[in-house]
Design an enzyme around this catalytic site. Sequence first.
Site, PDB file in Angstrom:
ATOM      1  N   GLU A 182       0.876  -1.178   0.000  1.00  0.00           N
ATOM      2  CA  GLU A 182       0.000   0.000   0.000  1.00  0.00           C
ATOM      3  C   GLU A 182       0.912   1.227   0.000  1.00  0.00           C
ATOM      4  O   GLU A 182       2.147   1.102  -0.018  1.00  0.00           O
ATOM      5  CB  GLU A 182      -0.903   0.005   1.240  1.00  0.00           C
ATOM      6  N   LEU A 207      -3.178  -1.730   5.996  1.00  0.00           N
ATOM      7  CA  LEU A 207      -4.255  -1.144   6.774  1.00  0.00           C
ATOM      8  C   LEU A 207      -5.557  -1.354   6.006  1.00  0.00           C
ATOM      9  O   LEU A 207      -5.602  -1.157   4.793  1.00  0.00           O
ATOM     10  CB  LEU A 207      -4.009   0.357   6.973  1.00  0.00           C
TER      11      LEU A 207
HETATM   12  N1  PMP Z   1      -2.858   2.788   4.487  1.00  0.00           N
HETATM   13  C1  PMP Z   1      -2.175   3.476   5.412  1.00  0.00           C
HETATM   14  C2  PMP Z   1      -0.817   2.992   5.818  1.00  0.00           C
HETATM   15  C3  PMP Z   1      -2.738   4.633   5.998  1.00  0.00           C
HETATM   16  O1  PMP Z   1      -2.061   5.316   6.946  1.00  0.00           O
HETATM   17  C4  PMP Z   1      -4.011   5.077   5.564  1.00  0.00           C
HETATM   18  C5  PMP Z   1      -4.610   6.342   6.115  1.00  0.00           C
HETATM   19  N2  PMP Z   1      -5.023   6.209   7.423  1.00  0.00           N
HETATM   20  C6  PMP Z   1      -4.683   4.320   4.590  1.00  0.00           C
HETATM   21  C7  PMP Z   1      -4.079   3.182   4.075  1.00  0.00           C
HETATM   22  C8  PMP Z   1      -6.058   4.714   4.124  1.00  0.00           C
HETATM   23  O2  PMP Z   1      -7.021   4.411   5.116  1.00  0.00           O
HETATM   24  P1  PMP Z   1      -8.373   5.247   5.254  1.00  0.00           P
HETATM   25  O3  PMP Z   1      -9.059   5.122   3.922  1.00  0.00           O
HETATM   26  O4  PMP Z   1      -9.126   4.578   6.322  1.00  0.00           O
HETATM   27  O5  PMP Z   1      -7.973   6.649   5.545  1.00  0.00           O
END
Ligand code: PMP
Length: 282
Positions: A182, A207
């Site tokens: 990611e 995540l």
């Molecule tokens: N991956 C990582 C490592 C992150 O820090 C985030 C942001 N919090 C995301 C993905 C995206 O998650 P979200 O759509 O819940 O903001």
Amino acid sequence: MTRFAYVNGRYQPHADAMIHIEDRGFQFADAIYEVWSVRAGELMDADGHFARLDRSLRELRITNPKTEAGYRLVIAELLRRNRVRDGLVYLQISRGRARRDHAFPSGPVRPTVVMTTKRLDHAAAQRRADAGVAVISLPDQRWARRDIKTVNLLPNVLAKQAAHEAGAAEAWLVDAGGQVTEGASTNAWIVTADGVLVTRQTDHDILHGITRARIIQRAQALGYTIEERAFTVAEAQSAREAFMTSATSFVTPIIRIDNRPVGNGAPGSVATALRSAYLEPI
Ligand code: PMP
């Protein structure tokens, strides 16, 4: 105007807001966090972020010090005091303050709760999305439980800094098998030549992005096929489109990966359509 932060039950002027030096978040990154985007005064995907908050706390065996209704009251009050209508809410909960010792404190400790808000310029973010952004790829040097949203973010910080120094908006992290996990703070997506959306499966390696989950729902409703699987940087570079998702960047088209153009080098139609669909009033 005085900005406020919420610290353990009190609204303090942001400039003076403090926690103790033996807070376990500070000492060990023994803390989790959550971020909600705020648009026109409303929290986006509120339920998903509250559910992930509960899960992160459970994984670290920190007892949730507040109810969801309690957090919502504080969030509303902080947004009101700070006059934020477009921006974000940041919440951090650490295991609490205790004499420094790696293992959990033996007696009961009160988790530390900190909340702040930030104004964001959604118009500037829209201009960035209209232009598309560049990413670079780097080895993923994080621990093995990236599904828990902990403040243990040093590898993400270093990767993001390297991206900025390379003139890129994001760093895509690559696992030992050569597959993209990611971004440093976003989930990674591609669109294949036949229009299939691909994003890595949610296991312990990434995540579980709330925006990712929402975009899967929206894309399926719009008739797209989704494949949850890993992909390499080479596959992404030769894909029709690439994009990233997060609570604060929504859906942002990627036009270059390691200095190679993706597709025709301009924001793709699928990413652009999904961004609009995500931002439509529901
Ligand atoms: N991956 C990582 C490592 C992150 O820090 C985030 C942001 N919090 C995301 C993905 C995206 O998650 P979200 O759509 O819940 O903001």
